[in-house]
Design a protein around this motif. Structure first.
Motif, PDB file in Angstrom:
ATOM      1  N   ALA A  36       0.870  -1.177   0.000  1.00 49.66           N
ATOM      2  CA  ALA A  36       0.000   0.000   0.000  1.00 49.66           C
ATOM      3  C   ALA A  36       0.900   1.218   0.000  1.00 49.66           C
ATOM      4  O   ALA A  36       2.084   1.124   0.353  1.00 49.66           O
ATOM      5  N   GLU A  37       0.360   2.339  -0.387  1.00 49.22           N
ATOM      6  CA  GLU A  37       1.133   3.577  -0.433  1.00 49.22           C
ATOM      7  C   GLU A  37       0.791   4.436   0.780  1.00 49.22           C
ATOM      8  O   GLU A  37      -0.380   4.543   1.162  1.00 49.22           O
ATOM      9  N   PRO A  38       1.793   5.094   1.372  1.00 51.83           N
ATOM     10  CA  PRO A  38       1.507   5.970   2.511  1.00 51.83           C
ATOM     11  C   PRO A  38       0.680   7.184   2.103  1.00 51.83           C
ATOM     12  O   PRO A  38       0.740   7.629   0.948  1.00 51.83           O
ATOM     13  N   GLN A  39      -0.065   7.714   3.041  1.00 48.86           N
ATOM     14  CA  GLN A  39      -0.854   8.925   2.810  1.00 48.86           C
ATOM     15  C   GLN A  39       0.090  10.113   2.659  1.00 48.86           C
ATOM     16  O   GLN A  39       1.147  10.163   3.275  1.00 48.86           O
ATOM     17  N   THR A  40      -0.319  11.088   1.858  1.00 52.25           N
ATOM     18  CA  THR A  40       0.478  12.296   1.676  1.00 52.25           C
ATOM     19  C   THR A  40      -0.168  13.496   2.370  1.00 52.25           C
ATOM     20  O   THR A  40       0.425  14.565   2.428  1.00 52.25           O
ATOM     21  N   SER A  41      -1.358  13.307   2.905  1.00 52.91           N
ATOM     22  CA  SER A  41      -2.038  14.388   3.625  1.00 52.91           C
ATOM     23  C   SER A  41      -1.423  14.548   5.019  1.00 52.91           C
ATOM     24  O   SER A  41      -0.664  13.691   5.480  1.00 52.91           O
ATOM     25  N   ALA A  42      -1.764  15.640   5.675  1.00 55.99           N
ATOM     26  CA  ALA A  42      -1.279  15.864   7.043  1.00 55.99           C
ATOM     27  C   ALA A  42      -1.827  14.761   7.946  1.00 55.99           C
ATOM     28  O   ALA A  42      -3.017  14.438   7.889  1.00 55.99           O
ATOM     29  N   PRO A  43      -0.976  14.171   8.766  1.00 59.17           N
ATOM     30  CA  PRO A  43      -1.441  13.067   9.619  1.00 59.17           C
ATOM     31  C   PRO A  43      -2.346  13.559  10.749  1.00 59.17           C
ATOM     32  O   PRO A  43      -2.093  14.624  11.323  1.00 59.17           O
ATOM     33  N   PRO A  44      -3.385  12.787  11.068  1.00 55.68           N
ATOM     34  CA  PRO A  44      -4.257  13.155  12.183  1.00 55.68           C
ATOM     35  C   PRO A  44      -3.718  12.632  13.523  1.00 55.68           C
ATOM     36  O   PRO A  44      -4.489  12.245  14.403  1.00 55.68           O
ATOM     37  N   TYR A  45      -2.390  12.615  13.659  1.00 56.79           N
ATOM     38  CA  TYR A  45      -1.740  12.088  14.861  1.00 56.79           C
ATOM     39  C   TYR A  45      -0.635  13.036  15.302  1.00 56.79           C
ATOM     40  O   TYR A  45      -0.076  13.780  14.494  1.00 56.79           O
ATOM     41  N   LEU A  46      -0.300  12.980  16.582  1.00 61.81           N
ATOM     42  CA  LEU A  46       0.680  13.866  17.174  1.00 61.81           C
ATOM     43  C   LEU A  46       1.582  13.075  18.109  1.00 61.81           C
ATOM     44  O   LEU A  46       1.116  12.177  18.819  1.00 61.81           O
ATOM     45  N   ILE A  47       2.871  13.417  18.114  1.00 62.38           N
ATOM     46  CA  ILE A  47       3.814  12.837  19.076  1.00 62.38           C
ATOM     47  C   ILE A  47       4.176  13.946  20.061  1.00 62.38           C
ATOM     48  O   ILE A  47       4.725  14.975  19.666  1.00 62.38           O
ATOM     49  N   ALA A  48       3.849  13.746  21.338  1.00 57.66           N
ATOM     50  CA  ALA A  48       4.163  14.721  22.386  1.00 57.66           C
ATOM     51  C   ALA A  48       5.253  14.147  23.289  1.00 57.66           C
ATOM     52  O   ALA A  48       5.275  12.944  23.563  1.00 57.66           O
ATOM     53  N   VAL A  49       6.154  15.016  23.744  1.00 60.83           N
ATOM     54  CA  VAL A  49       7.244  14.607  24.634  1.00 60.83           C
ATOM     55  C   VAL A  49       7.207  15.457  25.894  1.00 60.83           C
ATOM     56  O   VAL A  49       6.749  16.596  25.875  1.00 60.83           O
ATOM     57  N   SER A  50       7.724  14.895  26.990  1.00 59.43           N
ATOM     58  CA  SER A  50       7.630  15.579  28.279  1.00 59.43           C
ATOM     59  C   SER A  50       8.706  16.626  28.505  1.00 59.43           C
ATOM     60  O   SER A  50       8.537  17.492  29.353  1.00 59.43           O
ATOM     61  N   PHE A  51       9.818  16.581  27.771  1.00 60.53           N
ATOM     62  CA  PHE A  51      10.898  17.554  27.947  1.00 60.53           C
ATOM     63  C   PHE A  51      11.505  17.926  26.605  1.00 60.53           C
ATOM     64  O   PHE A  51      11.466  17.145  25.662  1.00 60.53           O
ATOM     65  N   ASP A  52      12.106  19.109  26.554  1.00 60.96           N
ATOM     66  CA  ASP A  52      12.790  19.570  25.352  1.00 60.96           C
ATOM     67  C   ASP A  52      14.269  19.197  25.360  1.00 60.96           C
ATOM     68  O   ASP A  52      14.901  19.139  24.315  1.00 60.96           O
ATOM     69  N   ASN A  53      14.843  19.006  26.547  1.00 55.68           N
ATOM     70  CA  ASN A  53      16.262  18.712  26.708  1.00 55.68           C
ATOM     71  C   ASN A  53      16.423  17.408  27.487  1.00 55.68           C
ATOM     72  O   ASN A  53      15.528  17.010  28.229  1.00 55.68           O
ATOM     73  N   PHE A  54      17.587  16.792  27.337  1.00 54.45           N
ATOM     74  CA  PHE A  54      17.836  15.538  28.039  1.00 54.45           C
ATOM     75  C   PHE A  54      19.323  15.344  28.263  1.00 54.45           C
ATOM     76  O   PHE A  54      20.155  15.944  27.587  1.00 54.45           O
ATOM     77  N   GLU A  55      19.622  14.496  29.224  1.00 54.43           N
ATOM     78  CA  GLU A  55      20.987  14.028  29.489  1.00 54.43           C
ATOM     79  C   GLU A  55      20.953  12.509  29.435  1.00 54.43           C
ATOM     80  O   GLU A  55      19.887  11.904  29.566  1.00 54.43           O
ATOM     81  N   PRO A  56      22.108  11.882  29.284  1.00 61.87           N
ATOM     82  CA  PRO A  56      22.134  10.412  29.291  1.00 61.87           C
ATOM     83  C   PRO A  56      21.452   9.864  30.545  1.00 61.87           C
ATOM     84  O   PRO A  56      21.666  10.360  31.648  1.00 61.87           O
ATOM     85  N   GLY A  57      20.599   8.888  30.341  1.00 64.14           N
ATOM     86  CA  GLY A  57      19.875   8.258  31.448  1.00 64.14           C
ATOM     87  C   GLY A  57      18.550   8.897  31.779  1.00 64.14           C
ATOM     88  O   GLY A  57      17.751   8.312  32.509  1.00 64.14           O
TER      89      GLY A  57
END
Length: 185
Positions: free
Chosen positions: A40-61
């Motif tokens: 099948a071919e992937p959609q080219t429209s804007a996805p109706p899904y979002l990836i949210a993360v809890s922080f903008d910065n990180f350190e190892p661990g």
């Protein structure tokens, strides 16, 4: 004869949804291309899904909470979620599996370097925890999300996360400050 009819009905009720449903637990999404293993071919429209993360910065661990969520009532049945360095094509870090709708995948022989669907139930949101490795650059979480057999989106991206190299961030990713009450002159 009645027993055979009941057995046939029971067999169909238990196994037919698994046979016809998508994605089955043996349906996978390639770790490198992030494409599902069917034609099948992937959609080219804007996805109706979002990836949210809890922080903008990180350190190892550091442990970063990552949520994949439907923006509308569309839901999704399958997904593959990874952290990749900007311009990178290999998953970095590992996931701690905390949601019963998820399972870890071993991409490039690294256990839990990606997270995927554990069943074919329709999901509105899944949450997992990513553990930051050492020596990585700016990165994003990237996902393929499968709505059904004909509709899937490849390359959905989170905001960019930046590694920090200071001691001002503790293992939870929250800032901590050292206060000096006595100063020796």
């Amino acid at each position: 004869m009645r027993r055979h009819s009941c057995f046939g009905f029971l067999f169909c009720a238990v196994f037919l949804p698994r046979i016809l449903g998508f994605p089955q637990t043996n349906t996978s999404i390639d770790c490198d291309s992030l494409l599902p293993n069917y034609e099948a071919e992937p959609q080219t429209s804007a996805p109706p899904y979002l990836i949210a993360v809890s922080f903008d910065n990180f350190e190892p661990g550091n442990e970063i909470q990552v949520t994949l969520e439907a923006l509308k009532d569309v839901g999704f049945k399958g997904f593959n979620l990874q952290a990749r360095e900007i311009e990178g094509d290999v998953p970095v870090g590992t996931f701690k599996i905390t949601d019963p709708n998820t399972k870890g995948l071993g991409c490039h022989n690294v256990t839990n370097s990606a997270v995927s669907h554990a069943n074919s139930d329709v999901k509105q949101k899944v949450t997992t925890t990513w553990i930051a490795p050492r020596d990585v650059k700016d990165l994003q979480f990237i996902a393929t999300v499968v709505q059904d057999l004909e509709k899937f989106w490849v390359g959905i991206q989170s905001k960019t996360l930046t590694p920090t190299r200071s001691e001002s961030v503790n293992a939870t990713g929250k800032s901590k400050r050292k206060v000096c009450f006595e100063c020796i002159c």
